[in-house]
Motif scaffolding. Sequence first.
Motif, PDB file in Angstrom:
ATOM      1  N   SER A 189       5.519   4.108   1.142  1.00  0.00           N
ATOM      2  CA  SER A 189       4.786   2.878   0.872  1.00  0.00           C
ATOM      3  C   SER A 189       5.248   1.787   1.827  1.00  0.00           C
ATOM      4  CB  SER A 189       4.984   2.455  -0.576  1.00  0.00           C
ATOM      5  OG  SER A 189       6.374   2.386  -0.898  1.00  0.00           O
ATOM      6  N   ILE A 190       4.454   0.734   1.867  1.00  0.00           N
ATOM      7  CA  ILE A 190       4.758  -0.392   2.743  1.00  0.00           C
ATOM      8  C   ILE A 190       4.396  -1.677   2.024  1.00  0.00           C
ATOM      9  CG2 ILE A 190       2.485  -0.265   3.870  1.00  0.00           C
ATOM     10  CD1 ILE A 190       3.966  -1.071   6.500  1.00  0.00           C
ATOM     11  N   ASN A 191       5.258  -2.692   2.179  1.00  0.00           N
ATOM     12  CA  ASN A 191       4.934  -3.969   1.548  1.00  0.00           C
ATOM     13  C   ASN A 191       4.224  -4.888   2.541  1.00  0.00           C
ATOM     14  OD1 ASN A 191       6.926  -5.181   3.169  1.00  0.00           O
ATOM     15  ND2 ASN A 191       8.474  -5.112   1.560  1.00  0.00           N
ATOM     16  N   SER A 192       3.917  -6.078   2.094  1.00  0.00           N
ATOM     17  CA  SER A 192       3.125  -6.992   2.912  1.00  0.00           C
ATOM     18  C   SER A 192       3.880  -7.464   4.153  1.00  0.00           C
ATOM     19  CB  SER A 192       2.686  -8.197   2.085  1.00  0.00           C
ATOM     20  OG  SER A 192       3.816  -8.864   1.554  1.00  0.00           O
ATOM     21  N   ARG A 193       5.210  -7.386   4.119  1.00  0.00           N
ATOM     22  CA  ARG A 193       6.024  -7.834   5.257  1.00  0.00           C
ATOM     23  C   ARG A 193       6.392  -6.686   6.188  1.00  0.00           C
ATOM     24  NH1 ARG A 193       7.887  -9.662   0.710  1.00  0.00           N
ATOM     25  NH2 ARG A 193       9.630  -8.191   0.704  1.00  0.00           N
ATOM     26  N   SER A 218      11.921  13.913   1.185  1.00  0.00           N
ATOM     27  CA  SER A 218      11.401  15.069   1.922  1.00  0.00           C
ATOM     28  C   SER A 218      10.727  14.693   3.236  1.00  0.00           C
ATOM     29  CB  SER A 218      10.437  15.867   1.044  1.00  0.00           C
ATOM     30  OG  SER A 218       9.342  15.063   0.660  1.00  0.00           O
ATOM     31  N   VAL A 219      10.372  13.428   3.411  1.00  0.00           N
ATOM     32  CA  VAL A 219       9.688  13.022   4.645  1.00  0.00           C
ATOM     33  C   VAL A 219      10.490  12.009   5.457  1.00  0.00           C
ATOM     34  CG1 VAL A 219       7.468  13.431   3.522  1.00  0.00           C
ATOM     35  CG2 VAL A 219       8.356  11.090   3.689  1.00  0.00           C
ATOM     36  N   LYS A 220      11.612  11.561   4.951  1.00  0.00           N
ATOM     37  CA  LYS A 220      12.427  10.587   5.685  1.00  0.00           C
ATOM     38  C   LYS A 220      12.833  11.145   7.043  1.00  0.00           C
ATOM     39  CE  LYS A 220      14.451   7.957   1.878  1.00  0.00           C
ATOM     40  NZ  LYS A 220      15.683   7.664   1.101  1.00  0.00           N
ATOM     41  N   GLY A 221      12.680  10.299   8.059  1.00  0.00           N
ATOM     42  CA  GLY A 221      13.001  10.716   9.414  1.00  0.00           C
ATOM     43  C   GLY A 221      11.873  11.425  10.122  1.00  0.00           C
ATOM     44  N   ARG A 222      10.829  11.811   9.384  1.00  0.00           N
ATOM     45  CA  ARG A 222       9.680  12.496   9.990  1.00  0.00           C
ATOM     46  C   ARG A 222       8.403  11.660   9.907  1.00  0.00           C
ATOM     47  NH1 ARG A 222       7.739  17.083   7.931  1.00  0.00           N
ATOM     48  NH2 ARG A 222       8.349  16.615   5.762  1.00  0.00           N
ATOM     49  N   PHE A 223       8.231  10.932   8.814  1.00  0.00           N
ATOM     50  CA  PHE A 223       7.025  10.137   8.583  1.00  0.00           C
ATOM     51  C   PHE A 223       7.342   8.657   8.745  1.00  0.00           C
ATOM     52  CE2 PHE A 223       4.536  13.202   5.563  1.00  0.00           C
ATOM     53  CZ  PHE A 223       4.729  14.229   6.472  1.00  0.00           C
ATOM     54  N   THR A 224       6.367   7.921   9.281  1.00  0.00           N
ATOM     55  CA  THR A 224       6.518   6.482   9.443  1.00  0.00           C
ATOM     56  C   THR A 224       5.234   5.794   9.028  1.00  0.00           C
ATOM     57  OG1 THR A 224       8.019   6.795  11.315  1.00  0.00           O
ATOM     58  CG2 THR A 224       7.048   4.612  11.031  1.00  0.00           C
ATOM     59  N   ILE A 225       5.361   4.807   8.159  1.00  0.00           N
ATOM     60  CA  ILE A 225       4.217   4.007   7.725  1.00  0.00           C
ATOM     61  C   ILE A 225       4.277   2.661   8.437  1.00  0.00           C
ATOM     62  CG2 ILE A 225       3.078   2.890   5.785  1.00  0.00           C
ATOM     63  CD1 ILE A 225       4.228   5.065   3.992  1.00  0.00           C
ATOM     64  N   SER A 226       3.125   2.223   8.911  1.00  0.00           N
ATOM     65  CA  SER A 226       3.031   0.914   9.547  1.00  0.00           C
ATOM     66  C   SER A 226       1.704   0.282   9.156  1.00  0.00           C
ATOM     67  CB  SER A 226       3.148   1.049  11.073  1.00  0.00           C
ATOM     68  OG  SER A 226       2.103   1.868  11.582  1.00  0.00           O
ATOM     69  N   ARG A 227       1.552  -0.955   9.520  1.00  0.00           N
ATOM     70  CA  ARG A 227       0.303  -1.636   9.181  1.00  0.00           C
ATOM     71  C   ARG A 227      -0.091  -2.605  10.279  1.00  0.00           C
ATOM     72  NH1 ARG A 227       1.148  -3.856   3.649  1.00  0.00           N
ATOM     73  NH2 ARG A 227      -0.918  -4.751   3.928  1.00  0.00           N
ATOM     74  N   ASP A 228      -1.388  -2.830  10.376  1.00  0.00           N
ATOM     75  CA  ASP A 228      -1.937  -3.841  11.268  1.00  0.00           C
ATOM     76  C   ASP A 228      -2.865  -4.687  10.423  1.00  0.00           C
ATOM     77  OD1 ASP A 228      -3.264  -5.388  13.106  1.00  0.00           O
ATOM     78  OD2 ASP A 228      -3.519  -3.792  14.570  1.00  0.00           O
ATOM     79  N   ASN A 229      -2.363  -5.825   9.982  1.00  0.00           N
ATOM     80  CA  ASN A 229      -3.154  -6.667   9.086  1.00  0.00           C
ATOM     81  C   ASN A 229      -4.380  -7.251   9.779  1.00  0.00           C
ATOM     82  OD1 ASN A 229      -1.417  -6.159   6.967  1.00  0.00           O
ATOM     83  ND2 ASN A 229      -0.201  -8.004   7.297  1.00  0.00           N
ATOM     84  N   THR A 230      -4.347  -7.378  11.088  1.00  0.00           N
ATOM     85  CA  THR A 230      -5.520  -7.899  11.795  1.00  0.00           C
ATOM     86  C   THR A 230      -6.681  -6.914  11.734  1.00  0.00           C
ATOM     87  OG1 THR A 230      -4.893  -6.976  13.942  1.00  0.00           O
ATOM     88  CG2 THR A 230      -4.007  -9.148  13.373  1.00  0.00           C
ATOM     89  N   LYS A 231      -6.343  -5.639  11.505  1.00  0.00           N
ATOM     90  CA  LYS A 231      -7.377  -4.610  11.409  1.00  0.00           C
ATOM     91  C   LYS A 231      -7.529  -4.086   9.980  1.00  0.00           C
ATOM     92  CE  LYS A 231      -6.647  -2.958  16.145  1.00  0.00           C
ATOM     93  NZ  LYS A 231      -6.315  -1.788  17.004  1.00  0.00           N
ATOM     94  N   SER A 232      -6.806  -4.703   9.052  1.00  0.00           N
ATOM     95  CA  SER A 232      -6.831  -4.249   7.651  1.00  0.00           C
ATOM     96  C   SER A 232      -6.578  -2.750   7.566  1.00  0.00           C
ATOM     97  CB  SER A 232      -8.173  -4.597   6.997  1.00  0.00           C
ATOM     98  OG  SER A 232      -8.374  -5.979   6.957  1.00  0.00           O
ATOM     99  N   THR A 233      -5.595  -2.272   8.299  1.00  0.00           N
ATOM    100  CA  THR A 233      -5.338  -0.842   8.421  1.00  0.00           C
ATOM    101  C   THR A 233      -3.871  -0.530   8.175  1.00  0.00           C
ATOM    102  OG1 THR A 233      -7.124  -0.604  10.025  1.00  0.00           O
ATOM    103  CG2 THR A 233      -5.505   1.164   9.934  1.00  0.00           C
ATOM    104  N   VAL A 234      -3.649   0.557   7.462  1.00  0.00           N
ATOM    105  CA  VAL A 234      -2.314   1.105   7.264  1.00  0.00           C
ATOM    106  C   VAL A 234      -2.292   2.500   7.877  1.00  0.00           C
ATOM    107  CG1 VAL A 234      -0.642   1.908   5.560  1.00  0.00           C
ATOM    108  CG2 VAL A 234      -1.859  -0.233   5.182  1.00  0.00           C
ATOM    109  N   ALA A 259       0.852  -1.186   0.000  1.00  0.00           N
ATOM    110  CA  ALA A 259       0.000   0.000   0.000  1.00  0.00           C
ATOM    111  C   ALA A 259       0.886   1.234   0.000  1.00  0.00           C
ATOM    112  CB  ALA A 259      -0.921   0.005   1.212  1.00  0.00           C
ATOM    113  N   GLY A 260       0.317   2.319  -0.440  1.00  0.00           N
ATOM    114  CA  GLY A 260       1.070   3.562  -0.499  1.00  0.00           C
ATOM    115  C   GLY A 260       0.261   4.734   0.002  1.00  0.00           C
ATOM    116  N   TRP A 261       0.970   5.730   0.536  1.00  0.00           N
ATOM    117  CA  TRP A 261       0.352   7.014   0.883  1.00  0.00           C
ATOM    118  C   TRP A 261       0.825   8.050  -0.123  1.00  0.00           C
ATOM    119  CZ3 TRP A 261      -3.420   8.069   4.256  1.00  0.00           C
ATOM    120  CH2 TRP A 261      -3.687   7.152   5.278  1.00  0.00           C
TER     121      TRP A 261
END
Length: 122
Positions: A50-54, A62-78, A34-36
């Motif tokens: 973006s984030i992969n399935s793993r 421009s956002v490195k070090g400030r933004f973090t993407i994570s996911r919770d597959n049990t909640k189908s949420t990124v 998925a991607g933002w």
Amino acid sequence: QLQLVESGGGLVQAGGSLRLSCVASSNSLGLGAAGWYRQAPGNRRALVGSINSRGGTNYVDSVKGRFTISRDNTKSTVYLQMNSLKPEDTAVYYCNSGGTWTSDTYSEGRFWGQGTQVTVSS
């Protein structure tokens, strides 16, 4: 048909934080990358990270070090955690899914959320 719903946007002062959420209507989001993206007035929509399935992630410089993407597959949420926000981060933020992850690069899929507005005041 996969549906994505973003939330968490709002108005924040420079230096502040927001966390955006993207919830999928089915379990398939938990199976893929998925991607933002964000789109500021007068600009084209652009990938933020973006984030992969793993759980592997990639970000634009421009956002490195400030933004973090994570996911919770049990909640189908990124999630998109945004810290140290700057006025230039002001944009509508979109979640995208159904794309591919190749060589640490996300290619957008056909599923988009409706977007959530993030406004950073100086």
